[in-house]
Design an enzyme around this catalytic site. Structure first.
Site, PDB file in Angstrom:
ATOM      1  N   CYS A  65      -6.026   2.310   5.705  1.00  0.00           N
ATOM      2  CA  CYS A  65      -6.692   1.049   6.028  1.00  0.00           C
ATOM      3  C   CYS A  65      -6.145   0.525   7.354  1.00  0.00           C
ATOM      4  CB  CYS A  65      -6.450   0.036   4.904  1.00  0.00           C
ATOM      5  SG  CYS A  65      -4.776  -0.661   4.903  1.00  0.00           S
TER       6      CYS A  65
ATOM      7  N   CYS B 165      -2.316  -0.224   7.203  1.00  0.00           N
ATOM      8  CA  CYS B 165      -1.497   0.995   7.139  1.00  0.00           C
ATOM      9  C   CYS B 165      -1.581   1.782   8.440  1.00  0.00           C
ATOM     10  CB  CYS B 165      -1.927   1.848   5.952  1.00  0.00           C
ATOM     11  SG  CYS B 165      -1.557   1.058   4.363  1.00  0.00           S
TER      12      CYS B 165
ATOM     13  N   GLU C 150       1.043   3.896   1.832  1.00  0.00           N
ATOM     14  CA  GLU C 150       1.609   4.307   3.112  1.00  0.00           C
ATOM     15  C   GLU C 150       2.794   3.433   3.515  1.00  0.00           C
ATOM     16  OE1 GLU C 150      -2.838   5.319   3.289  1.00  0.00           O
ATOM     17  OE2 GLU C 150      -1.590   3.701   2.502  1.00  0.00           O
TER      18      GLU C 150
ATOM     19  N   HIS D 108       0.851  -1.193   0.000  1.00  0.00           N
ATOM     20  CA  HIS D 108       0.000   0.000   0.000  1.00  0.00           C
ATOM     21  C   HIS D 108       0.887   1.244   0.000  1.00  0.00           C
ATOM     22  CE1 HIS D 108      -3.917  -1.926   1.706  1.00  0.00           C
ATOM     23  NE2 HIS D 108      -3.317  -2.722   0.820  1.00  0.00           N
TER      24      HIS D 108
END
Length: 157
Positions: free
Chosen positions: A84, A87, A56, A54
């Protein structure tokens, strides 16, 4: 344009760059320290076959490499969407000062990125989760904590 807007636009550019390169979904993130971008990331889940890639997480890894540190002390994170659960955990482990985000988890869900099922799973007992969690060899694995506790040259984090 104020500083927050400038940095959010840099995160947005990361999202577009990743999409244009077919690297993954519509997410971008940057890490800032002392007014300078020290980490960049965009979603690379589909291009790397890595569900943890992801924006991040990529940006945190990049910033930590740049700063030669496993924590983001005195840093701010700018991400195009509310993080999410994965993250969010990574962010808390990295310990930045602040997180600025653009869209929220409801916006993400409307775009097909719905994390509600993970939030729903967290409070459930292990045996009631949709993916069973089965504890094995607890007594043996506890010895790794004893070893860590006695290790004299460890780096605390």
């Amino acid at each position: 344009m104020d500083t927050k807007d400038k940095f959010m636009r840099a995160a947005i550019q990361e999202a577009y760059r990743g999409m244009d390169n077919n690297e993954g979904g519509p997410f971008g993130c940057i890490v800032v320290k002392n007014g300078k971008i020290v980490g960049r990331g965009n979603n690379k889940v589909t291009s790397t076959n890595d569900p943890t890639a992801h924006a991040e997480v990529i940006a945190i890894r990049d910033a930590c490499k740049t700063l030669n540190s496993f924590q983001l002390e005195d840093c701010d994170i700018y991400t195009t969407c509310e993080p999410c659960p994965m993250c969010l955990g990574a962010i808390y482990w990295a310990r930045p000062n602040k997180v600025y985000f653009g869209s929220n988890k409801q916006d993400a869900a409307l775009a097909g990125f719905d994390d509600a099922f993970i939030y729903d799973e967290l409070p459930l007992p292990f045996n009631q989760r949709s993916i069973p969690f089965i504890q094995v060899d607890r007594e043996i694995t506890l010895k790794t904590f004893d070893y860590w506790d006695k290790k004299e040259d460890k780096i605390q984090y």
